[in-house]
Design an enzyme around this catalytic site. Sequence first.
Site, PDB file in Angstrom:
ATOM      1  CG  HIS A 101      -1.618   1.313   1.437  1.00 46.93           C
ATOM      2  ND1 HIS A 101      -1.226   2.244   2.376  1.00 46.93           N
ATOM      3  CD2 HIS A 101      -2.689   1.842   0.806  1.00 46.93           C
ATOM      4  CE1 HIS A 101      -2.044   3.289   2.316  1.00 46.93           C
ATOM      5  NE2 HIS A 101      -2.934   3.064   1.378  1.00 46.93           N
ATOM      6  N   GLY A 263     -11.223   5.659  -0.072  1.00 50.01           N
ATOM      7  CA  GLY A 263     -10.110   6.539  -0.343  1.00 50.01           C
ATOM      8  C   GLY A 263      -8.780   5.828  -0.215  1.00 50.01           C
ATOM      9  CG  HIS A 264      -3.995   6.729   0.491  1.00 49.22           C
ATOM     10  ND1 HIS A 264      -3.458   6.332  -0.720  1.00 49.22           N
ATOM     11  CD2 HIS A 264      -2.969   6.654   1.386  1.00 49.22           C
ATOM     12  CE1 HIS A 264      -2.171   6.047  -0.566  1.00 49.22           C
ATOM     13  NE2 HIS A 264      -1.849   6.223   0.700  1.00 49.22           N
ATOM     14  CG  PHE A 265      -5.211   5.164   5.016  1.00 42.23           C
ATOM     15  CD1 PHE A 265      -4.187   4.303   5.343  1.00 42.23           C
ATOM     16  CD2 PHE A 265      -4.909   6.502   4.791  1.00 42.23           C
ATOM     17  CE1 PHE A 265      -2.871   4.753   5.459  1.00 42.23           C
ATOM     18  CE2 PHE A 265      -3.602   6.961   4.906  1.00 42.23           C
ATOM     19  CZ  PHE A 265      -2.579   6.081   5.236  1.00 42.23           C
TER      20      PHE A 265
END
Length: 287
Positions: A101, A263-265
């Site tokens: 990630h 989103g990103h997380f």
Amino acid sequence: MTSFQTVSAGGLEVFYREAGKPGAPKLLLLGGFPSSSHQFRNLMPELDGRFHLVSIDYPGFGNTETPDPTKWEYTFDHLAEIVDEVLLGIDFTGPMGLYMHGHGGPIGNRLISLHPDWLQWQVIQNSNMYDEGFTEIWDGMRQALWTDRDVENQAPLNALLEPKAVKAIYLTGHPDPTKISPDNWNLALHFLARPNARRAQLDLFFDYRTNAAQYPAWQRRLRRDQPRTLIFWGQGDILFTPAGGDAYLRDLPDAQLVRLNSGHFATEDRLHEIVDGINSFYDETVK
């Protein structure tokens, strides 16, 4: 249960989380900016019944030391060297899955280059490896900092380390902000407030250009080896566009791409989709 441990690597005390039983299939969790192994705190208990899991805090992140950047080089090559030394030191080697990630992607790809036989399968979550995958937030780095690092060019990037921006990385693209714990950005900001931490992150922003330079080689490896690949991509990511996830399919036409309303997380609000996806992919493609 997850255990919390440290090991000496590169002259530093490096923190890592470990869960599951030795002897179970290995899954290495490599996280991204601005978090640490903390980002996998919920994922690890969901997977520890079938996998042996390890997640490492890189130097400058989380509970690992943040050595003085004037004496310790913050580059992705160096972070990968530390991760490699940790894995060798705790005997977490051999065929494994890599969950990559954000920053974990360039670190993981360096590990694969060092140990091609370690990669059995991979999970890619919002970690870019193609030029078209960058959002406009990267413009300052790509157009200025990567070509000419000076005080003037670097100054605007300090904003990425301020509370407003760090909070936005965690919240942007997530449909229900109440599902995202403020512990995330508060902990990240706590670590960013340590001596040397901001300079360390700016050094890594500058060094990110070395990742982009290696994209063609990493893409050639994908086309040649066709590793079994599961891709999770939060479509509202503030850092990497949906095109970054789609691009993998050019080189890995058999990869499984899961587009998440997140989103990103994404493990914060799409945890069970990710857990179910990993279990199903492993059963159907790897096992």
